[in-house]
Design an enzyme around this catalytic site. Structure first.
Site, PDB file in Angstrom:
ATOM      1  N   HIS A  33      86.299 128.763  31.266  1.00 46.28           N
ATOM      2  CA  HIS A  33      85.945 129.197  30.022  1.00 46.28           C
ATOM      3  C   HIS A  33      86.035 130.548  29.607  1.00 46.28           C
ATOM      4  O   HIS A  33      86.604 130.887  28.714  1.00 46.28           O
ATOM      5  CB  HIS A  33      84.606 128.564  29.857  1.00 46.28           C
TER       6      HIS A  33
ATOM      7  N   HIS B 138      82.899 125.985  32.108  1.00 48.13           N
ATOM      8  CA  HIS B 138      81.802 125.617  31.170  1.00 48.13           C
ATOM      9  C   HIS B 138      81.639 124.103  31.904  1.00 48.13           C
ATOM     10  O   HIS B 138      82.455 123.396  31.706  1.00 48.13           O
ATOM     11  CB  HIS B 138      82.429 125.798  29.890  1.00 48.13           C
TER      12      HIS B 138
ATOM     13  N   ARG C   7      77.863 133.947  32.778  1.00 50.39           N
ATOM     14  CA  ARG C   7      77.564 134.533  31.441  1.00 50.39           C
ATOM     15  C   ARG C   7      76.487 133.461  30.521  1.00 50.39           C
ATOM     16  O   ARG C   7      76.856 132.280  31.085  1.00 50.39           O
ATOM     17  CB  ARG C   7      78.600 134.788  30.471  1.00 50.39           C
TER      18      ARG C   7
ATOM     19  N   GLU D  44      77.842 123.760  24.410  1.00 53.88           N
ATOM     20  CA  GLU D  44      76.325 123.626  24.765  1.00 53.88           C
ATOM     21  C   GLU D  44      75.141 123.447  23.882  1.00 53.88           C
ATOM     22  O   GLU D  44      74.135 122.820  24.107  1.00 53.88           O
ATOM     23  CB  GLU D  44      75.971 125.122  25.603  1.00 53.88           C
TER      24      GLU D  44
ATOM     25  N   PHE E 146      69.717 127.319  23.740  1.00 54.47           N
ATOM     26  CA  PHE E 146      71.166 127.309  24.575  1.00 54.47           C
ATOM     27  C   PHE E 146      70.728 127.835  25.880  1.00 54.47           C
ATOM     28  O   PHE E 146      69.473 128.039  26.388  1.00 54.47           O
ATOM     29  CB  PHE E 146      71.771 128.448  23.878  1.00 54.47           C
TER      30      PHE E 146
ATOM     31  N   LEU F   8      86.388 122.384  24.746  1.00 52.49           N
ATOM     32  CA  LEU F   8      85.060 122.404  24.683  1.00 52.49           C
ATOM     33  C   LEU F   8      84.075 121.820  23.784  1.00 52.49           C
ATOM     34  O   LEU F   8      84.345 121.667  22.709  1.00 52.49           O
ATOM     35  CB  LEU F   8      84.687 124.022  24.368  1.00 52.49           C
TER      36      LEU F   8
ATOM     37  N   GLN G  55      83.827 131.879  34.713  1.00 48.61           N
ATOM     38  CA  GLN G  55      82.842 130.789  34.288  1.00 48.61           C
ATOM     39  C   GLN G  55      83.616 129.328  34.072  1.00 48.61           C
ATOM     40  O   GLN G  55      84.516 129.432  33.311  1.00 48.61           O
ATOM     41  CB  GLN G  55      82.135 131.236  32.989  1.00 48.61           C
TER      42      GLN G  55
ATOM     43  N   ARG H 289      75.174 127.827  33.106  1.00 48.59           N
ATOM     44  CA  ARG H 289      76.145 127.247  33.018  1.00 48.59           C
ATOM     45  C   ARG H 289      76.762 126.708  34.559  1.00 48.59           C
ATOM     46  O   ARG H 289      77.279 125.724  34.940  1.00 48.59           O
ATOM     47  CB  ARG H 289      77.456 127.759  32.287  1.00 48.59           C
TER      48      ARG H 289
HETATM   49  C1  LIG Z   1      85.924 127.046  22.808  1.00 49.02           C
HETATM   50  C2  LIG Z   1      85.181 128.416  22.962  1.00 49.02           C
HETATM   51  C3  LIG Z   1      83.667 128.410  22.573  1.00 49.02           C
HETATM   52  C4  LIG Z   1      83.131 129.365  22.638  1.00 49.02           C
HETATM   53  N1  LIG Z   1      81.955 129.327  22.165  1.00 49.02           N
HETATM   54  C5  LIG Z   1      81.233 130.734  22.025  1.00 49.02           C
HETATM   55  C6  LIG Z   1      79.664 130.703  21.571  1.00 49.02           C
HETATM   56  O1  LIG Z   1      79.228 129.676  20.943  1.00 49.02           O
HETATM   57  N2  LIG Z   1      79.229 131.969  21.895  1.00 49.02           N
HETATM   58  C7  LIG Z   1      79.627 132.805  22.472  1.00 49.02           C
HETATM   59  O2  LIG Z   1      78.919 133.803  22.639  1.00 49.02           O
HETATM   60  N3  LIG Z   1      80.758 132.739  23.129  1.00 49.02           N
HETATM   61  C8  LIG Z   1      81.683 131.884  22.920  1.00 49.02           C
HETATM   62  N4  LIG Z   1      82.807 131.638  23.558  1.00 49.02           N
HETATM   63  C9  LIG Z   1      83.255 132.940  23.964  1.00 49.02           C
HETATM   64  C10 LIG Z   1      83.810 133.891  23.001  1.00 49.02           C
HETATM   65  O3  LIG Z   1      84.405 133.128  22.136  1.00 49.02           O
HETATM   66  C11 LIG Z   1      85.035 134.597  23.478  1.00 49.02           C
HETATM   67  O4  LIG Z   1      84.747 135.213  24.755  1.00 49.02           O
HETATM   68  C12 LIG Z   1      85.186 135.603  22.559  1.00 49.02           C
HETATM   69  O5  LIG Z   1      85.634 135.303  21.019  1.00 49.02           O
HETATM   70  C13 LIG Z   1      86.515 136.732  22.849  1.00 49.02           C
HETATM   71  O6  LIG Z   1      86.873 137.689  21.578  1.00 49.02           O
HETATM   72  P1  LIG Z   1      87.473 138.693  21.956  1.00 49.02           P
HETATM   73  O7  LIG Z   1      87.583 139.621  20.575  1.00 49.02           O
HETATM   74  O8  LIG Z   1      87.172 139.462  23.328  1.00 49.02           O
HETATM   75  O9  LIG Z   1      88.981 138.069  21.873  1.00 49.02           O
HETATM   76  P2  LIG Z   1      89.623 137.140  21.136  1.00 49.02           P
HETATM   77  O10 LIG Z   1      89.017 136.592  20.105  1.00 49.02           O
HETATM   78  O11 LIG Z   1      90.530 136.012  22.264  1.00 49.02           O
HETATM   79  O12 LIG Z   1      90.989 138.007  20.568  1.00 49.02           O
HETATM   80  C14 LIG Z   1      92.113 138.545  21.400  1.00 49.02           C
HETATM   81  C15 LIG Z   1      93.305 139.132  20.425  1.00 49.02           C
HETATM   82  O13 LIG Z   1      93.905 140.260  21.199  1.00 49.02           O
HETATM   83  C16 LIG Z   1      95.188 139.921  20.542  1.00 49.02           C
HETATM   84  N5  LIG Z   1      95.987 140.112  21.756  1.00 49.02           N
HETATM   85  C17 LIG Z   1      96.123 139.539  22.997  1.00 49.02           C
HETATM   86  N6  LIG Z   1      96.933 139.988  23.770  1.00 49.02           N
HETATM   87  C18 LIG Z   1      97.665 140.889  23.103  1.00 49.02           C
HETATM   88  C19 LIG Z   1      98.787 141.785  23.350  1.00 49.02           C
HETATM   89  N7  LIG Z   1      99.451 141.818  24.468  1.00 49.02           N
HETATM   90  N8  LIG Z   1      99.293 142.766  22.102  1.00 49.02           N
HETATM   91  C20 LIG Z   1      98.447 142.496  21.196  1.00 49.02           C
HETATM   92  N9  LIG Z   1      97.416 141.784  20.806  1.00 49.02           N
HETATM   93  C21 LIG Z   1      97.149 140.937  22.031  1.00 49.02           C
HETATM   94  C22 LIG Z   1      95.187 138.340  19.978  1.00 49.02           C
HETATM   95  O14 LIG Z   1      96.224 138.470  19.151  1.00 49.02           O
HETATM   96  C23 LIG Z   1      93.680 138.323  19.737  1.00 49.02           C
HETATM   97  O15 LIG Z   1      93.852 139.057  18.209  1.00 49.02           O
HETATM   98  C24 LIG Z   1      83.806 130.548  23.225  1.00 49.02           C
HETATM   99  C25 LIG Z   1      85.046 130.548  23.997  1.00 49.02           C
HETATM  100  C26 LIG Z   1      85.701 129.386  23.793  1.00 49.02           C
HETATM  101  C27 LIG Z   1      87.076 129.270  24.398  1.00 49.02           C
END
Ligand SMILES: Cc1cc2nc3c(=O)[nH]c(=O)nc-3n(C[C@H](O)[C@H](O)[C@H](O)COP(=O)(O)OP(=O)(O)OC[C@H]3O[C@@H](n4cnc5c(N)ncnc54)[C@H](O)[C@@H]3O)c2cc1C
Ligand code: SF4
Ligand code: FES
Lengths: 575, 245
Positions: free
Chosen positions: A351, A237, A391, A250, A115, A247, A235, A281
């Site tokens: 991203h 991507h 990142r 990578e 990666f 997306l 970031q 990135r």
């Molecule tokens: C397409 C894509 C591919 C990616 N691939 C990778 C990868 O391969 N490797 C890597 O390390 N990272 C990757 N990332 C980044 C990573 O996936 C995210 O940064 C990470 O999953 C975010 O997780 P989180 O738990 O912080 O939030 P999320 O999974 O976004 O969850 C947010 C939660 O908060 C809740 N929420 C939001 N607002 C409120 C509110 N006001 N009240 C109550 N609940 C709320 C939502 O319901 C949800 O449950 C990728 C990101 C994307 C977009």
């Protein structure tokens, strides 16, 4: 209604669920999520989770930590990066032990792939560090953690949206929550609240982020007077599907895919001779934009919405169908292209938010001088900071599980020794009045404001950003925040009123856009994802410091916090 | 191009039938149907209610019936469901689940059935070292089943559920198969009471409707049959009868 819990976890993505599993062992815990947990955007993560398991070749957590620091252009807090890399290893084993279906090596161990920015022996060359489950690693993490929550009877409040923070001085006492099904506004009293609300890429037009990624947590905290850290670092991507931003992981380049300009040149040879297409990135995105701006994009008109090609056809059908099946599916669905035969049209896509709610390594909200008691953040909405100015791929999933777990643990201990703080139960009534007011009178639809915000942020606070553009962006966003006052909810229903929530989300994005644009305009250097043609160099003397931006009405005031550079001395960043 | 989206609308407080309402809008042939719905809700009619999130077919929020077929609105392009200028696209909520409002259905029953099969690892043995070993071939046995995003499209399309609402439905069996065929899991035994019961796997009559609509291309019917076979094998080995017999 007034609910009472020891711990409230806001968000059911990877960070929130992991924290809930930990806190829930001993503390009475609720998870509040505006989406059904399985709809969280962690489920969209594709490429993998980084950990120095060394299953394919030699690897060490120390190398991982160093790559993280260098990848983040030295704005990373180094002790935090060390913790990230070290605890990553055990956490990945833990995920496997809990059932995560990782892809496997021929020996039956967790499979690993290359990666961007992940190297062997402090930069000698790419290393296989990303542990993956085909190209749906995030979905597998989300499923595994959610399933563990089912097993452990975690208490969920699904489709409950947090709208306000309750503070008693600098101590958190609960949150105000809007319930979609009934339209009721509730108070959740808690000794500790963790925000794990994910990213806010929806402030940009071309983004890989879910529609729900509206930065609710950071916005709610910002309006409560808590400064946001390093918001200028967003970031882009390098490889989003042209025009849509979906997306293309990578991992495609990790498996050997290459970027080509309109002349068929592998242009990364000119920008990163050692790491080539697997440079970090920010560098690859800049390289793509430079190719485009110099007329070597596919259309060749030098406009920022031009694109380049990502070629994976030489990898053969077997690799494409087994290692990146979802990507192949997206290409067929949205582009009518088969990546095993033809290259994919790609352009940078907004991203990941490196910045967000400032925390320490236990997830406690820490603004440099003040620790907010009982208030925690983890995951993409938090800024520990392990990602600094840029990142590395696979480091967000690590961040979620490592720091989600640490925060959960800390909360479990913290709540044992404190009692509930005072809450103003009138806060629910007051919020109901606000919603009622949104429903009165006729007003504007939110659509035009939404689109204008996204266009402004994409065009003026994008991969490259200059003084003049950013000042225009600040002015434009201020104006949009004024226009927002005229937006009204058409839908007067109490039940399932999705429009109310969508409008509150737009407000959150506008607030964060303003903070982002002001923070960006303020930082007079180029570092990581923040690239300014008018200040092309990194300036450690003046700017090796975290930004803390505090929202106050339509003003944003800036302060700073020092960076922990205790392990590695900042060096120029070459790949 | 100009298209007409004919949307099912139902008031959240009403218990009766809803009605169809037409919205005319201009969309690109390559726009998603979801883009059209968002445009309507943000610019034309804020009362329209539907679920959405990822916008690219991985979160399972927006399964609905588009021209009579279960699809994800974000994975359906305008050109997939229209032929010419001015065509009407009819959009309705999923079947077999109660409508909450407009295109939103109550998935509670669906999730209860999902939970009933114990969709989590019930480990065979203690972890010996860092990770449990599993060969790529063993891993491949349940790969398909890990793709499910719980969108309920199959649940809506299944003709068996028309007459037998207690059938656990295709997705729950997919969730069970995810673990039944995982070499690290105790597998069938732990889930037998649900799977090998009157409303477990046996009501499936191989209509293949679930397989036809699954947006993740899971060969659901095949997984159901593999699970049935596994149960038969298990019972035969013990000289017992399955709930079907
Ligand atoms: C397409 C894509 C591919 C990616 N691939 C990778 C990868 O391969 N490797 C890597 O390390 N990272 C990757 N990332 C980044 C990573 O996936 C995210 O940064 C990470 O999953 C975010 O997780 P989180 O738990 O912080 O939030 P999320 O999974 O976004 O969850 C947010 C939660 O908060 C809740 N929420 C939001 N607002 C409120 C509110 N006001 N009240 C109550 N609940 C709320 C939502 O319901 C949800 O449950 C990728 C990101 C994307 C977009
Ligand atoms: S099996 Fe397919 S159609 Fe059924 S819920 Fe899962 S993803 Fe949806
Ligand atoms: S919005 Fe996520 S599947 Fe369609």
């Amino acid at each position: 209604m007034v609910y009472e819990f020891d711990a409230v976890i806001v968000g059911a993505g990877g960070a929130g669920l992991y924290a809930a599993l930990e806190a829930g062992r001993t503390a009475k815990t609720a998870v509040i999520s505006k989406l059904y947990p399985m709809r969280s955007h962690t489920g969209a993560a594709q490429g993998g989770i980084g950990a120095a398991l060394g299953n394919v070749e030699e690897d060490k957590p120390e190398w991982h930590a160093f790559d993280t620091v260098k990848g983040g252009d030295y704005l990373v807090d180094q002790e935090a990066a060390r913790i990230l890399a070290e605890e990553a290893v055990q956490t990945v084993y833990d995920l496997e032990n809990r059932g995560l279906p990782f892809s496997r090596t021929p020996e039956g161990r967790i499979a690993q792939r290359r990666f961007g920015g992940h190297t062997r022996n402090f930069g000698e060359g790419p290393v296989h560090r990303s542990c993956y489950a085909a190209d749906r690693t995030g979905n597998m993490i989300l499923q595994t953690l959610y399933q563990q929550c089912i097993k452990n009877d975690v208490h969920f409040f699904d489709e409950f949206q947090v709208v306000e923070l309750l503070l008693d001085g600098t101590r958190c006492t609960g949150v105000v929550v809007f319930e979609l099904k009934t339209g009721e506004v509730h108070i959740f009293r808690a000794k500790a609240v963790l925000f794990a609300t994910g990213g806010f890429g929806r402030m940009f037009r071309i983004t890989s982020n879910a529609i729900a990624n509206t930065g609710d947590g950071p916005a709610v905290l910002a309006r409560a007077g808590i400064p946001m850290e390093d918001m200028e670092f967003f970031q882009f991507h390098p490889t989003g599907i042209k025009g849509m931003g979906i997306l293309i992981t990578e991992g495609v380049r990790g498996e050997g895919g290459i970027l080509l300009n309109s002349k068929g040149e592998r242009f990364m040879e000119r920008y990163a001779p050692t790491m080539l297409d697997l440079a970090p990135r920010d560098m690859v995105s800049r390289a793509i934009m430079t190719e485009i701006l110099e007329g070597r994009g596919v259309r060749g008109d030098r406009e920022i919405d031009d694109w380049v090609m990502l070629d994976a056809s030489h990898l053969g059908r077997d690799v494409v169908e087994s290692k990146i099946p979802d990507i192949a599916d997206f290409c067929r669905t949205y582009l009518a292209i088969d990546p095993a035969e033809e290259p994919m049209p790609v352009q940078p896509t907004a991203h990941y938010a490196m910045g967000g709610i400032p925390t320490d390594v236990h997830g406690r909200v820490d603004t440099g001088g003040t620790i907010y008691e009982g208030l925690y953040a983890a995951g993409e909405c938090a800024c520990v900071s392990v990602h600094g100015a840029n990142r590395l791929g696979t480091n967000s999933l690590v961040d979620l599980v490592v720091f989600g777990r640490r925060a959960g643990k800390h909360i479990a201990e913290y709540v044992q020794n404190v009692s509930h703080g005072p809450v103003d139960e009138g806060a629910a009534k007051a919020y109901e009045a606000r919603v009622a007011q949104l429903k009165t009178e006729k007003g504007k639809h939110p659509g035009p404001i939404y689109r204008e915000m996204q266009s402004v942020m994409t065009a003026k606070v994008g991969v490259y950003r200059e003084e003049g553009q950013m000042l225009e962006a600040v002015a434009a966003i201020r104006k949009l925040r004024e226009d927002f006052q005229e937006v009204r909810v058409q839908d007067t229903a109490e039940n399932f009123n999705t429009e109310v929530l969508a409008i509150l989300e737009l407000e959150n994005l506008l607030d964060l856009s303003l903070i982002t644009a002001v923070s960006a305009e303020n930082r007079q250097e180029s570092r990581g994802a923040h690239s300014r043609p008018d200040y092309p160099d990194r300036d450690d003397e003046g700017w090796l410091k975290h930004t803390l931006a505090r929202l106050d009405g339509d003003k944003v005031s800036i302060d700073y916090k020092s960076v922990d550079v205790g392990i590695w001395e900042p060096k120029p960043r070459v790949y | 191009m100009n298209v007409v989206l004919e949307l099912y609308r139902q008031d959240p407080t009403s218990t009766g039938e809803g009605e169809f309402k037409r919205y005319e809008l201009t969309l690109e042939p390559t726009d998603r149907i979801l883009d059209g719905l968002i445009r309507i809700s943000r610019d034309m009619d804020g009362t329209l209610s539907f679920r959405k999130s990822c916008a690219h077919g991985v979160c399972g929020s927006d399964a609905m019936r588009i021209n009579g077929k279960e699809r994800l609105a974000c994975k359906t392009l305008v050109q997939d469901v229209t032929e010419k200028e001015g065509d009407v696209v009819r959009i309705e909520p999923l079947r077999h689940l109660a409508v909450q409002r407009d295109l939103m259905v109550d998935q509670q029953v669906f999730f209860e059935k999902f939970r009933s099969v114990k969709p989590f690892l019930i480990p065979k043995d203690e972890v010996q070292e860092k990770e449990r070993l599993q060969s790529p071939e063993e891993r491949a046995l349940f790969d398909e089943a890990t793709k499910c995003i719980n969108c309920s499209a199959c649940y809506s399309a299944c003709p068996v559920l028309d007459d037998n609402p207690d059938f656990i439905g295709p997705a729950a069996i997919v969730a069970a198969a995810r673990y039944v065929f995982d070499s690290r899991d105790q597998g069938l035994e732990a889930r037998l009471d649900v799977l090998d019961s009157k409303n477990g796997v046996w009501p499936c009559e191989n209509h293949f409707e679930c397989t036809r609509v699954c947006p993740r291309d899971i060969k659901i019917t095949k997984l159901i049959n593999l699970t049935k076979r596994e149960i038969k094998k298990y019972r035969e080995a013990r000289g017992e009868k399955t709930a079907e017999e």
